[in-house]
Write an enzyme that holds these catalytic residues in place. Structure first.
Site, PDB file in Angstrom:
ATOM      1  CG  ASP A  35      -2.136   0.917   1.103  1.00 32.75           C
ATOM      2  OD1 ASP A  35      -1.516   2.058   1.143  1.00 32.75           O
ATOM      3  OD2 ASP A  35      -3.362   0.512   0.951  1.00 32.75           O
ATOM      4  CB  ILE A  36       1.190   4.198  -2.233  1.00 27.74           C
ATOM      5  CG1 ILE A  36      -0.277   4.673  -2.408  1.00 27.74           C
ATOM      6  CG2 ILE A  36       1.580   3.463  -3.418  1.00 27.74           C
ATOM      7  CD1 ILE A  36      -0.471   5.710  -3.315  1.00 27.74           C
ATOM      8  CG  ASN A  92     -11.961  -0.739   4.082  1.00 18.09           C
ATOM      9  OD1 ASN A  92     -12.373  -1.190   4.866  1.00 18.09           O
ATOM     10  ND2 ASN A  92     -11.051  -0.222   3.784  1.00 18.09           N
ATOM     11  CD  GLN A  99     -14.583  -0.297  -2.493  1.00 20.11           C
ATOM     12  OE1 GLN A  99     -15.830  -0.640  -2.185  1.00 20.11           O
ATOM     13  NE2 GLN A  99     -14.291  -1.027  -3.449  1.00 20.11           N
ATOM     14  CG  HIS A 105      -8.666  -3.337  -2.379  1.00 17.98           C
ATOM     15  ND1 HIS A 105      -9.716  -2.528  -3.096  1.00 17.98           N
ATOM     16  CD2 HIS A 105      -8.210  -2.550  -1.248  1.00 17.98           C
ATOM     17  CE1 HIS A 105      -9.917  -1.487  -2.337  1.00 17.98           C
ATOM     18  NE2 HIS A 105      -9.269  -1.172  -1.141  1.00 17.98           N
ATOM     19  CG  HIS A 107      -6.777  -2.849   3.076  1.00 15.10           C
ATOM     20  ND1 HIS A 107      -6.161  -1.518   2.776  1.00 15.10           N
ATOM     21  CD2 HIS A 107      -8.106  -2.660   2.547  1.00 15.10           C
ATOM     22  CE1 HIS A 107      -6.727  -0.924   2.122  1.00 15.10           C
ATOM     23  NE2 HIS A 107      -8.164  -1.429   1.993  1.00 15.10           N
TER      24      HIS A 107
END
Length: 119
Positions: A35-36, A92, A99, A105, A107
């Site tokens: 994750d960025i 989410n 989201q 996706h 996490h």
């Protein structure tokens, strides 16, 4: 159409290689990348290569791929060495749940204590 790449989807662009990401695992049906904006020392996203807007629509249309995401999340946790101390898998669904990218996706979060209930 569901399952088809969407030109305006960030995660579809990551799957196609048009947007760079730090990929940590890839399978026939999934891609996992860092994750960025990490919310924990380990924060990796596991996404299906097929486009579905959220986890519920993915599970309804492609339950096998939904299961692939969970399996890959577990593999990520093992490779990141957070499987022994505990980790969280979060989906989410919808803006009210946080989201922001409407491509299903998961996490994978770990590497620190994770409180309950989540914020």
């Amino acid at each position: 159409m569901a399952g088809e790449p969407q030109a305006d989807c960030l995660f579809c662009k990551i799957v196609s290689g048009d947007v760079p990401a730090t990929i940590v695992r890839e399978s026939e049906t999934t891609v996992a990348f860092r994750d960025i904006n990490p919310q924990a020392p380990t924060h990796i996203l596991v996404i299906p290569k097929a486009h579905y807007p959220d986890a519920a629509s993915l599970a309804a249309a492609e339950p096998t791929i939904a299961a692939d995401i969970l399996r890959e999340a577990g593999e990520v946790a093992t490779e990141e060495k957070i499987d022994g101390t505990g980790f969280r898998i979060v989906f989410n669904t919808g803006t009210g749940a946080g989201q922001t990218v409407f491509h299903a996706h998961a996490h994978v979060l770990g590497g620190r204590g994770l409180q309950w209930p989540p914020g």
